[in-house]
Design a protein around this motif. Sequence first.
Motif, PDB file in Angstrom:
ATOM      1  N   ARG A 259       8.527  18.121  -1.509  1.00 49.77           N
ATOM      2  CA  ARG A 259       8.403  16.823  -0.851  1.00 49.77           C
ATOM      3  C   ARG A 259       7.889  15.790  -1.851  1.00 49.77           C
ATOM      4  N   ILE A 260       8.665  14.724  -2.013  1.00 51.95           N
ATOM      5  CA  ILE A 260       8.314  13.625  -2.917  1.00 51.95           C
ATOM      6  C   ILE A 260       8.075  12.395  -2.058  1.00 51.95           C
ATOM      7  N   ASP A 261       6.863  11.837  -2.110  1.00 50.98           N
ATOM      8  CA  ASP A 261       6.482  10.732  -1.236  1.00 50.98           C
ATOM      9  C   ASP A 261       6.109   9.494  -2.043  1.00 50.98           C
ATOM     10  N   ASP A 262       6.863   8.395  -1.844  1.00 51.73           N
ATOM     11  CA  ASP A 262       6.534   7.081  -2.379  1.00 51.73           C
ATOM     12  C   ASP A 262       6.178   7.139  -3.868  1.00 51.73           C
ATOM     13  N   LEU A 263       7.000   7.860  -4.629  1.00 48.65           N
ATOM     14  CA  LEU A 263       6.683   8.112  -6.029  1.00 48.65           C
ATOM     15  C   LEU A 263       7.000   6.898  -6.887  1.00 48.65           C
ATOM     16  N   GLY A 264       6.066   6.551  -7.751  1.00 48.45           N
ATOM     17  CA  GLY A 264       6.261   5.465  -8.706  1.00 48.45           C
ATOM     18  C   GLY A 264       5.667   5.826 -10.048  1.00 48.45           C
ATOM     19  N   LYS A 265       6.283   5.307 -11.104  1.00 53.19           N
ATOM     20  CA  LYS A 265       5.754   5.544 -12.445  1.00 53.19           C
ATOM     21  C   LYS A 265       5.950   4.308 -13.292  1.00 53.19           C
ATOM     22  N   THR A 266       4.844   3.827 -13.860  1.00 53.14           N
ATOM     23  CA  THR A 266       4.865   2.684 -14.761  1.00 53.14           C
ATOM     24  C   THR A 266       4.318   3.106 -16.108  1.00 53.14           C
ATOM     25  N   PHE A 267       5.062   2.816 -17.169  1.00 51.09           N
ATOM     26  CA  PHE A 267       4.618   3.102 -18.523  1.00 51.09           C
ATOM     27  C   PHE A 267       4.096   1.810 -19.155  1.00 51.09           C
ATOM     28  N   THR A 268       2.980   1.927 -19.869  1.00 52.23           N
ATOM     29  CA  THR A 268       2.379   0.766 -20.525  1.00 52.23           C
ATOM     30  C   THR A 268       2.526   0.885 -22.026  1.00 52.23           C
ATOM     31  N   ASP A 269       3.086  -0.135 -22.638  1.00 50.44           N
ATOM     32  CA  ASP A 269       3.184  -0.205 -24.091  1.00 50.44           C
ATOM     33  C   ASP A 269       2.005  -1.046 -24.571  1.00 50.44           C
ATOM     34  N   GLU A 270       0.942  -0.360 -24.993  1.00 51.32           N
ATOM     35  CA  GLU A 270      -0.283  -1.071 -25.388  1.00 51.32           C
ATOM     36  C   GLU A 270      -0.064  -1.930 -26.627  1.00 51.32           C
ATOM     37  N   ARG A 271       0.845  -1.497 -27.492  1.00 49.04           N
ATOM     38  CA  ARG A 271       1.105  -2.268 -28.720  1.00 49.04           C
ATOM     39  C   ARG A 271       1.717  -3.620 -28.395  1.00 49.04           C
ATOM     40  N   LEU A 272       2.652  -3.609 -27.420  1.00 46.54           N
ATOM     41  CA  LEU A 272       3.310  -4.862 -27.054  1.00 46.54           C
ATOM     42  C   LEU A 272       2.633  -5.549 -25.868  1.00 46.54           C
ATOM     43  N   GLY A 273       1.729  -4.837 -25.222  1.00 46.83           N
ATOM     44  CA  GLY A 273       1.063  -5.413 -24.056  1.00 46.83           C
ATOM     45  C   GLY A 273       2.002  -5.611 -22.885  1.00 46.83           C
ATOM     46  N   SER A 274       2.974  -4.723 -22.736  1.00 44.65           N
ATOM     47  CA  SER A 274       3.956  -4.856 -21.657  1.00 44.65           C
ATOM     48  C   SER A 274       4.024  -3.568 -20.847  1.00 44.65           C
ATOM     49  N   GLU A 275       4.641  -3.667 -19.669  1.00 45.12           N
ATOM     50  CA  GLU A 275       4.798  -2.517 -18.791  1.00 45.12           C
ATOM     51  C   GLU A 275       6.271  -2.317 -18.456  1.00 45.12           C
ATOM     52  N   ILE A 276       6.649  -1.053 -18.293  1.00 45.94           N
ATOM     53  CA  ILE A 276       8.005  -0.691 -17.848  1.00 45.94           C
ATOM     54  C   ILE A 276       7.869   0.117 -16.571  1.00 45.94           C
ATOM     55  N   VAL A 277       8.451  -0.398 -15.497  1.00 48.18           N
ATOM     56  CA  VAL A 277       8.440   0.326 -14.232  1.00 48.18           C
ATOM     57  C   VAL A 277       9.651   1.255 -14.232  1.00 48.18           C
ATOM     58  N   ALA A 278       9.396   2.552 -14.386  1.00 49.60           N
ATOM     59  CA  ALA A 278      10.481   3.529 -14.474  1.00 49.60           C
ATOM     60  C   ALA A 278      10.964   3.968 -13.103  1.00 49.60           C
ATOM     61  N   LEU A 279      10.037   4.181 -12.172  1.00 51.70           N
ATOM     62  CA  LEU A 279      10.358   4.639 -10.815  1.00 51.70           C
ATOM     63  C   LEU A 279       9.562   3.831  -9.813  1.00 51.70           C
ATOM     64  N   SER A 280      10.150   3.639  -8.642  1.00 53.84           N
ATOM     65  CA  SER A 280       9.455   2.885  -7.602  1.00 53.84           C
ATOM     66  C   SER A 280       9.887   3.361  -6.222  1.00 53.84           C
ATOM     67  N   GLY A 281       8.915   3.777  -5.416  1.00 53.06           N
ATOM     68  CA  GLY A 281       9.166   4.085  -4.012  1.00 53.06           C
ATOM     69  C   GLY A 281      10.169   5.185  -3.760  1.00 53.06           C
ATOM     70  N   VAL A 282      10.116   6.269  -4.545  1.00 55.13           N
ATOM     71  CA  VAL A 282      11.069   7.368  -4.389  1.00 55.13           C
ATOM     72  C   VAL A 282      10.556   8.351  -3.330  1.00 55.13           C
ATOM     73  N   ASP A 283      11.356   8.564  -2.295  1.00 52.35           N
ATOM     74  CA  ASP A 283      11.058   9.530  -1.232  1.00 52.35           C
ATOM     75  C   ASP A 283      12.202  10.529  -1.156  1.00 52.35           C
ATOM     76  N   LEU A 284      11.876  11.818  -1.219  1.00 53.58           N
ATOM     77  CA  LEU A 284      12.918  12.841  -1.180  1.00 53.58           C
ATOM     78  C   LEU A 284      12.334  14.161  -0.702  1.00 53.58           C
ATOM     79  N   ASP A 285      13.020  14.796   0.242  1.00 64.10           N
ATOM     80  CA  ASP A 285      12.688  16.151   0.675  1.00 64.10           C
ATOM     81  C   ASP A 285      13.809  17.082   0.242  1.00 64.10           C
ATOM     82  N   VAL A 286      13.444  18.198  -0.371  1.00 69.85           N
ATOM     83  CA  VAL A 286      14.406  19.218  -0.777  1.00 69.85           C
ATOM     84  C   VAL A 286      14.080  20.488  -0.008  1.00 69.85           C
TER      85      VAL A 286
END
Length: 271
Positions: A3-30
């Motif tokens: 069970r995957i509930d409301d999964l999100g992942k954000t990566f932070t590039d500290e060198r550039l001071g920026s963020e990349i949102v890789a995943l957002s709001g993923v819900d899945l039951d297998v």
Amino acid sequence: MLRIDDLGKTFTDERLGSEIVALSGVDLDVEDGEFVSVIGPSGCGKSTLLDIVAGLERPTTGTVHIGDELIDRPHPDVGVVFQQDATFPWLTNRQNVEFGLRRSGLSKRDRDRRAMETLELVGVEAFAEHRPGQLSGGMRQRVNIARVLAARPRILLLDEPFGALDEQTRLRLGDELLRIWRETGGTVLFITHGLSEAALLSDRIVVMTPRPGRIKEIVTSPLPRTRSSTDIGSAEFAEVAGRLWEDLSHPGPGGAEGPADSSTTPKEAVG
């Protein structure tokens, strides 16, 4: 099972001071014993999703459970097969499979017996005393799969396991993977770029949007569980493959589980 509930992942590039949102709001039951594939454009977070389910990466938001157990680190019930060859070239194929069982509590005799049983399951028992470098790429990948299966995981995660192989070998190993899945009764989460591969192998196919990765649609296959590469010419296969191609050709803005449409509003705006 998974069970995957409301999964999100954000990566932070500290060198550039920026963020990349890789995943957002993923819900899945297998479900237990289900074969589910995940497809989507490059960079949509497919491999990140698998790493989180494997306990190799922590999510920024949301949770992953096997049954009632929270997954936040590698778990013995979860086995992972990557595209890259993970065999040790100085060991025989039997020793490679046995190596992963050394912390299992099994005796050396039982480890060797299980290693041979698993090599037989994947069809390379005749090469047990060969080294990986003596095998073709497809045969080495069978050994990689055997290493993971020998630990008897409840969930098998595969990240583009056939990506470096030619088309004929991919089809042959796809048939073998379906046979192994049916014989073991395991649960499979399979990451792939291949539309035909997803259409042929899966009970359901999860289609991801471009980054940030969300689930656009989940397609259920009409193909029987006895399916194999001989079904590639069937109308049912063409229907699924066409649906997946349409989804990826018109990715839309993404959003919740289900087809994206003009009413879908992304949670984040990412350049």
